[in-house]
Design an enzyme around this catalytic site. Structure first.
Site, PDB file in Angstrom:
ATOM      1  N   HIS A   1       0.868  -1.186   0.000  1.00 29.34           N
ATOM      2  CA  HIS A   1       0.000   0.000   0.000  1.00 29.34           C
ATOM      3  C   HIS A   1       0.913   1.248   0.000  1.00 29.34           C
ATOM      4  O   HIS A   1       2.012   1.199   0.553  1.00 29.34           O
ATOM      5  CB  HIS A   1      -0.877  -0.056   1.264  1.00 29.34           C
ATOM      6  CG  HIS A   1      -1.810   1.097   1.419  1.00 29.34           C
ATOM      7  ND1 HIS A   1      -1.401   2.324   1.889  1.00 29.34           N
ATOM      8  CD2 HIS A   1      -3.127   1.199   1.171  1.00 29.34           C
ATOM      9  CE1 HIS A   1      -2.445   3.137   1.906  1.00 29.34           C
ATOM     10  NE2 HIS A   1      -3.501   2.486   1.484  1.00 29.34           N
TER      11      HIS A   1
ATOM     12  N   VAL B   1       1.398   3.931   1.692  1.00 28.95           N
ATOM     13  CA  VAL B   1       2.067   4.456   2.893  1.00 28.95           C
ATOM     14  C   VAL B   1       3.128   3.502   3.439  1.00 28.95           C
ATOM     15  O   VAL B   1       3.898   3.884   4.313  1.00 28.95           O
ATOM     16  CB  VAL B   1       1.099   4.806   4.055  1.00 28.95           C
ATOM     17  CG1 VAL B   1       0.165   5.916   3.665  1.00 28.95           C
ATOM     18  CG2 VAL B   1       0.355   3.579   4.560  1.00 28.95           C
ATOM     19  N   LYS B   2       3.193   2.274   2.944  1.00 25.88           N
ATOM     20  CA  LYS B   2       4.138   1.291   3.495  1.00 25.88           C
ATOM     21  C   LYS B   2       5.544   1.515   2.925  1.00 25.88           C
ATOM     22  O   LYS B   2       5.750   2.411   2.133  1.00 25.88           O
ATOM     23  CB  LYS B   2       3.625  -0.126   3.227  1.00 25.88           C
ATOM     24  CG  LYS B   2       2.166  -0.367   3.678  1.00 25.88           C
ATOM     25  CD  LYS B   2       1.980  -0.287   5.190  1.00 25.88           C
ATOM     26  CE  LYS B   2       0.523  -0.191   5.624  1.00 25.88           C
ATOM     27  NZ  LYS B   2      -0.278  -1.382   5.519  1.00 25.88           N
ATOM     28  N   GLY B   3       6.495   0.668   3.311  1.00 24.11           N
ATOM     29  CA  GLY B   3       7.911   0.905   2.995  1.00 24.11           C
ATOM     30  C   GLY B   3       8.255   0.964   1.526  1.00 24.11           C
ATOM     31  O   GLY B   3       9.218   1.631   1.130  1.00 24.11           O
ATOM     32  N   MET B   4       7.529   0.251   0.699  1.00 29.25           N
ATOM     33  CA  MET B   4       7.623   0.373  -0.764  1.00 29.25           C
ATOM     34  C   MET B   4       6.243   0.040  -1.307  1.00 29.25           C
ATOM     35  O   MET B   4       5.438  -0.590  -0.621  1.00 29.25           O
ATOM     36  CB  MET B   4       8.686  -0.569  -1.352  1.00 29.25           C
ATOM     37  CG  MET B   4       8.503  -2.034  -1.018  1.00 29.25           C
ATOM     38  SD  MET B   4       9.709  -3.125  -1.838  1.00 29.25           S
ATOM     39  CE  MET B   4       8.709  -3.672  -3.244  1.00 29.25           C
TER      40      MET B   4
END
Ligand SMILES: *Cc1c(COP(=O)(O)O)cnc(C)c1O
Length: 397
Positions: A186, A188-191
């Site tokens: 998603h 907002v996640k790290g990638m």
């Protein structure tokens, strides 16, 4: 507004996606295969199965590991809804294990106590346990695995926050201490892959089952097509359409190439936060285990609960897009209808009342971060002044 998190999309990402759009394959095809191979290599795991979201991944990971109606799955109350909901998709009951206040991860001591209760029949023995690597910091997986192994309980890591994290110097996702690990891509996640997820496992049978379940439960083998004809496929069980598309996987490959840069930038920003916030009275970041390295999905700080709302609204009013992670899952109306309620997991509830996530993402500049810090200090100072004058007033009376 400076948000709490957001994606980094560069020209290389755009070019990678456009290249797939110009190709013959759009849905799951050769690029998904490349993405899976690249992720498996990065995470040092035998199988990586790309799916349409982490929620889908959690669902079929549970199903592949035998979670079904009448079973029970335990997770942390401090997580996104999906960690618990996935068990409900399988028809299983959900229960929660309270957190360790130092890390906001599932408490190993509490897990041991609950399992002890289960052996005495006081609560049902779970089929699977879903530790959540909150904010990107790995749970104490060696201890969790050892406890679960005693009772034959499957372990599924919810690593939606933890792409790039390491535990005992090995990548989260290598499943050293679990049956499967689930990642989210998603934005907002790290990638990111826009929407998307990944399930990793070292178990051949589980991997095969995951691949079947993500695409309608359908099998195509050479044996089948030789016997019946090239058109032939066979559905043996009820699966889903949880496929990742080649368009999304192209973005994933391009993001993976930048993951180390993203992680380094997050670490640098966290170091600045820790340095500049160290002297603010009443503000506490989470404790970090020396044996692991967080992926720093979130920078969560704890503030006095009686001032949390004032601080949150003060920051929002000044353009700082702070967020709260998370409302304890067991207090959601859906879970209240299943019999849970406030008071069930007091540490998770206490944590919830104290926590605020400050902006943290690779494109956050030092200048923007300095604005966040200065604004936070301004808002916290206003509270101390209020509190101090309030105390004087009381003293006068
Ligand atoms: C984001 C998230 C999920 C769900 O991820 P999706 O890819 O949006 O389905 C699950 N668990 C946790 C802890 C998350 O933060």
């Amino acid at each position: 507004m400076i948000p709490y998190g957001r994606q980094h999309i560069g020209e290389a990402d755009i070019a990678a996606v456009v290249a797939v759009l110009r190709s013959d394959w759009l849905t799951q095809g050769p690029t998904v295969e490349h993405f899976e191979a690249a992720m498996a290599e990065r995470l040092q795991v035998k199988h990586a199965v790309a799916v349409s979201s982490a929620t889908a991944g959690l669902h079929i990971a549970m199903q592949a590991l035998g979670v079904r109606e009448g079973d029970c799955v335990w997770t942390s109350p401090i997580t996104f809804l999906a960690s618990a909901n996935a068990a409900r998709y399988c028809g299983a009951d959900v229960d929660f294990v309270d957190i360790d206040m130092r890390t906001a991860n599932m408490s190993v001591r509490e897990l041991a106590t609950r399992l002890e209760n289960a052996t005495h029949g006081r609560v049902p023995m779970p089929r699977a346990i879903v530790p959540v690597h909150y904010a990107g910091q790995p749970c104490e997986m060696a201890a969790i695995r050892a406890l679960c192994a005693r009772y034959g309980i499957a372990v599924i890591e919810d690593a939606a926050h933890a792409i790039g994290a390491t535990y005992l110097n090995e990548p989260v996702g290598n499943c050293r201490f679990s049956d499967a690990t689930v990642f989210s891509f998603h934005p907002v996640k790290g990638m990111t892959t826009a929407e998307g997820g990944l399930v990793t496992t070292n178990d051949d049978a589980v991997a095969e089952k995951l691949r079947r379940l993500r695409s309608h439960g359908v099998v195509r083998t050479d044996g089948l097509t030789q016997r019946e004809g090239p058109w032939f496929y066979a559905q043996h069980e009820l699966g889903y359409n949880y496929r990742m598309s080649d368009v999304h996987a192209a973005l994933g490959l391009s993001q993976l190439a930048q993951l180390n840069d993203f992680l380094a930038r997050r670490q640098a920003l966290v170091a600045r936060y820790l340095d500049k916030l160290a002297d603010i009275h009443g503000l506490h970041p989470l404790t970090q285990h020396p044996t692991s390295e967080s992926a720093w999905h979130l920078f969560a700080v704890q503030v006095p609960p009686e001032h949390r709302r004032t601080i949150f609204e003060g920051l929002r009013a000044r353009g700082i897009g702070v967020q709260v992670h998370y409302i304890p899952v067991h207090t959601q109306p859906y879970y209240e209808d299943l019999g849970f309620g406030w008071g069930d997991f007091p540490l998770a509830e206490d944590y919830y009342r104290r926590t605020i996530s400050l902006p943290l993402y690779p494109d956050l500049t030092d200048d923007e971060q300095d604005i966040v810090i200065a604004t936070l200090i301004e808002v916290m100072d206003a509270i101390s002044v209020d509190a101090a004058s309030g105390n004087e007033a009381t003293a006068d009376v």
